[in-house]
Design a protein around this motif. Sequence first.
Motif, PDB file in Angstrom:
ATOM      1  N   GLY A 125      -1.713  26.120  33.891  1.00  0.00           N
ATOM      2  CA  GLY A 125      -1.994  24.761  33.888  1.00  0.00           C
ATOM      3  C   GLY A 125      -0.998  23.589  34.353  1.00  0.00           C
ATOM      4  N   TRP A 126      -0.869  24.118  35.614  1.00  0.00           N
ATOM      5  CA  TRP A 126       0.228  23.014  35.667  1.00  0.00           C
ATOM      6  C   TRP A 126      -0.352  21.809  36.899  1.00  0.00           C
ATOM      7  CZ3 TRP A 126       5.878  24.911  37.751  1.00  0.00           C
ATOM      8  CH2 TRP A 126       6.699  25.518  36.665  1.00  0.00           C
ATOM      9  N   ASN A 127      -1.242  22.095  37.419  1.00  0.00           N
ATOM     10  CA  ASN A 127      -1.995  21.085  37.717  1.00  0.00           C
ATOM     11  C   ASN A 127      -3.533  20.728  36.740  1.00  0.00           C
ATOM     12  OD1 ASN A 127      -4.159  19.530  39.635  1.00  0.00           O
ATOM     13  ND2 ASN A 127      -3.047  20.687  41.065  1.00  0.00           N
ATOM     14  N   PRO A 128      -2.961  19.564  36.307  1.00  0.00           N
ATOM     15  CA  PRO A 128      -4.669  18.667  35.603  1.00  0.00           C
ATOM     16  C   PRO A 128      -5.752  18.665  36.059  1.00  0.00           C
ATOM     17  CG  PRO A 128      -2.407  17.519  35.561  1.00  0.00           C
ATOM     18  CD  PRO A 128      -2.187  18.837  36.163  1.00  0.00           C
ATOM     19  N   HIS A 129      -5.830  18.678  37.576  1.00  0.00           N
ATOM     20  CA  HIS A 129      -6.898  17.980  38.419  1.00  0.00           C
ATOM     21  C   HIS A 129      -7.789  18.709  39.038  1.00  0.00           C
ATOM     22  CE1 HIS A 129      -4.619  14.429  37.897  1.00  0.00           C
ATOM     23  NE2 HIS A 129      -3.803  14.910  38.662  1.00  0.00           N
TER      24      HIS A 129
END
Length: 436
Positions: free
Chosen positions: A390-394
């Motif tokens: 989940g390091w990139n929420p996009h």
Amino acid sequence: MTQGDGGPRRTVARRGLRAAAATTLAALALATGGSPGRMATAQPAGGDVGDPLRELVSRLDLERYKAVIRGLAAFGDRRQGTERNRDAVDWIEARLEETGCPTERLHYTYEPPPPRTDRPAAPRRRETPDPAAPTPTGARVGRNGSGPGGSSIFGYRARTGVARDPQAQPDERLRALNLEAPAPGPRSQVYCTKVGTTRPDAMYIVGAHMDGLGFGEAADDDASGTALVMELARVLSAPDVETEVSIRFALWNNEETGLNGSRAYVEQRRARQGVEDPPGSGRYPEPRWLGMIQHDMMLFDHGAPGPDGVVSRDQRREADVNIEFQSDSALAAESRDLAFRFKAANDAYATDYPATVGPHMTNTDSTPFMNETPSISLRENERGMQIGAGWNPHWHQPTDLYVTYTDDDFRLGLNAAQTTLAAVAELAGATVGAPR
């Protein structure tokens, strides 16, 4: 609406998309002293180029890179099996031809596998979020369980998933653009080739996937990688650049459905490697593969989620370009060596961000190649741990939009472009001289 890739599709919507994308590049060309048909290319002072790699890297430009991403974003999420995807393929092809890189297409048919009925469907990991709400919060963390306060030796994790509801996109125009659902059937993907002058029968493959999903613009996943490959094709196709071996620039389709486009390429082309056709012609439709370099999500390295599950708005100070090989592939040692060649190129020629090498390349279009030729991928985060945590929420969300990212983010992608350009140019024996 026409299905497949053949036949005229001259709809008003398509003309509007083409005009919007063309306007983006035309505006940048005029701003930089070029023309809408072909942007100006920086030329070396005088005829002497002391370091051809540095000269080539200097021809990359942040605004050009951003403009190509913006042009791709005009087609929405470019989901495979849709008109917007086919329009984007056409646009990519036209841009590559403009740069002087002659294009071809690989055709295949995609038929989704039937749903499995021998086991209950796995529960969805999360419902599509309200894009106006903050990133989903925190919680269970760590692959081996959670520790005090929700942390572990693996750090905090945020949930990941795929947006499946078009209503999650608040922009009505973008929602309408992305509304068409994919249909099975014929597909195509574009590639172009810089032909080597002394060894045209061998090549490096430089790739990225042009399709996306999530009802946004797929700006990071993977317009950022597609634009990188297109910019490298522009620089290396300049009339004053020669390479000893060939370089192929491939923009895969159907990555999001299971790497189907790159798998189709491997299945159709691997037996044709190094075959002169017709005999005695000096032409090699499929040069022998020397290595495959994939680019997949290049912009966003904002660090791990905090205890509340929220990722920082800012690029972290420790941001880097992740170069990955697969440690259990048949050519792991050769792929590792290739990865470190790229790290050395980053050390010497990248301007803002360092590179690190890791052994867990996975879930990207270099995977079908990894037992055939040395294969690596470049990306913003470690795919197996960081993106999956989940390091990139996009990722696969309606918020994957061009306007989501800042110049600090775009610069990370540009640094990956500098890294690959320098490494591939050196490996391919590139030289810069007077235009032919």
